[in-house]
Design a protein around this motif. Structure first.
Motif, short mmCIF file in Angstrom:
data_model
loop_
_atom_site.label_atom_id
_atom_site.label_comp_id
_atom_site.label_asym_id
_atom_site.label_seq_id
_atom_site.Cartn_x
_atom_site.Cartn_y
_atom_site.Cartn_z
N LEU A 100 1.33 -10.92 -2.22
CA LEU A 100 -0.39 -9.57 -2.75
C LEU A 100 -0.43 -8.56 -2.05
CD1 LEU A 100 -3.34 -12.22 -0.56
CD2 LEU A 100 -2.41 -11.77 -2.47
N ARG A 101 1.34 -7.67 -1.54
CA ARG A 101 1.36 -6.56 -0.99
C ARG A 101 2.05 -6.21 -2.39
NH1 ARG A 101 2.41 -5.90 5.16
NH2 ARG A 101 1.90 -7.89 5.82
N SER A 102 2.55 -6.84 -3.48
CA SER A 102 2.82 -6.55 -4.56
C SER A 102 1.89 -6.32 -6.14
CB SER A 102 3.99 -7.29 -5.06
OG SER A 102 5.25 -7.20 -3.65
N ASN A 103 2.65 -5.99 -6.66
CA ASN A 103 1.74 -6.19 -8.50
C ASN A 103 1.99 -8.09 -8.92
OD1 ASN A 103 1.52 -3.31 -8.66
ND2 ASN A 103 3.27 -3.21 -10.73
N HIS A 104 0.21 -8.27 -8.29
CA HIS A 104 0.35 -8.66 -9.02
C HIS A 104 -1.27 -9.52 -9.60
CE1 HIS A 104 -1.87 -9.24 -5.31
NE2 HIS A 104 -3.10 -10.09 -5.78
N GLN A 105 -1.57 -9.80 -10.21
CA GLN A 105 -2.70 -10.55 -11.25
C GLN A 105 -3.29 -11.21 -11.07
OE1 GLN A 105 -2.44 -10.55 -15.89
NE2 GLN A 105 -1.30 -8.70 -14.77
N THR A 106 -4.72 -12.00 -11.52
CA THR A 106 -5.89 -13.54 -11.38
C THR A 106 -5.80 -13.71 -12.78
OG1 THR A 106 -7.55 -11.08 -11.78
CG2 THR A 106 -7.58 -12.15 -9.62
N LYS A 107 -5.86 -14.79 -13.07
CA LYS A 107 -5.82 -15.54 -14.22
C LYS A 107 -6.85 -15.21 -14.89
CE LYS A 107 -3.31 -19.18 -11.83
NZ LYS A 107 -3.14 -20.38 -11.79
N GLU A 108 -6.87 -15.10 -16.74
CA GLU A 108 -7.50 -15.09 -17.49
C GLU A 108 -8.97 -16.13 -17.22
OE1 GLU A 108 -8.33 -15.55 -22.38
OE2 GLU A 108 -6.75 -16.27 -21.31
N GLY A 109 -10.47 -15.22 -16.73
CA GLY A 109 -11.29 -15.82 -16.72
C GLY A 109 -12.22 -16.23 -15.02
N VAL A 110 -11.53 -15.45 -14.16
CA VAL A 110 -10.73 -15.79 -12.92
C VAL A 110 -10.63 -14.06 -12.83
CG1 VAL A 110 -9.75 -16.01 -10.80
CG2 VAL A 110 -9.74 -17.49 -12.84
N TRP A 111 -11.72 -14.42 -11.72
CA TRP A 111 -12.83 -12.91 -10.99
C TRP A 111 -12.36 -13.29 -9.58
CZ3 TRP A 111 -15.05 -14.01 -15.15
CH2 TRP A 111 -15.37 -13.41 -16.54
N GLY A 112 -11.80 -12.12 -8.31
CA GLY A 112 -11.41 -12.01 -7.28
C GLY A 112 -12.00 -10.91 -6.54
N VAL A 113 -12.76 -11.55 -4.98
CA VAL A 113 -13.51 -10.41 -4.43
C VAL A 113 -12.52 -11.10 -3.03
CG1 VAL A 113 -15.11 -10.65 -2.51
CG2 VAL A 113 -15.39 -11.29 -5.37
N ILE A 114 -12.45 -9.24 -2.48
CA ILE A 114 -11.42 -9.44 -1.81
C ILE A 114 -12.30 -8.73 -0.59
CG2 ILE A 114 -9.17 -8.10 -0.35
CD1 ILE A 114 -8.32 -7.72 -3.10
N LYS A 115 -12.00 -9.73 0.61
CA LYS A 115 -13.17 -9.56 1.83
C LYS A 115 -12.27 -9.12 3.03
CE LYS A 115 -14.62 -13.70 1.99
NZ LYS A 115 -15.35 -14.64 2.32
N VAL A 116 -12.87 -8.20 3.77
CA VAL A 116 -12.11 -7.40 4.79
C VAL A 116 -13.26 -8.27 5.93
CG1 VAL A 116 -12.01 -5.63 6.20
CG2 VAL A 116 -10.36 -5.86 3.82
#
Length: 89
Positions: A20-36
């Protein structure tokens, strides 16, 4: 209103995976919400380049296949929720 289909464990500044600290991406059709949950976390979008400071009450949205990474800024706790449709928050 969209509901997450999966959530990560809760991570802190010591347990946040290197992936998660390096370049990465979600898959096709997937949204991510990062909650602190506590503290502050920096979210960096790679292209187009943008940065956003995430705090409790100010989550970060990641669109499908959007390359990004996070950087800790001290003690924090965070979690990522994954959606099959654009979330509202």
């Amino acid at each position: 209103m969209a509901e997450p289909y999966r959530s990560t464990p809760i991570f802190d500044e010591n347990t946040l995976p290197q992936a998660l600290r390096s370049n990465h991406q979600t898959k096709e059709g997937v949204w991510g919400v990062i909650k602190v949950l506590e503290g502050v976390l920096n979210l960096t979008y790679v292209q187009p380049h943008a940065e956003k400071e995430l705090t409790p009450g100010n989550p970060g949205l990641v669109a499908p296949q959007q390359t990004h990474f996070v950087t800790t800024i001290g003690p924090m706790r965070m979690q990522v929720d994954f959606y099959n449709e654009p979330p509202t928050f």
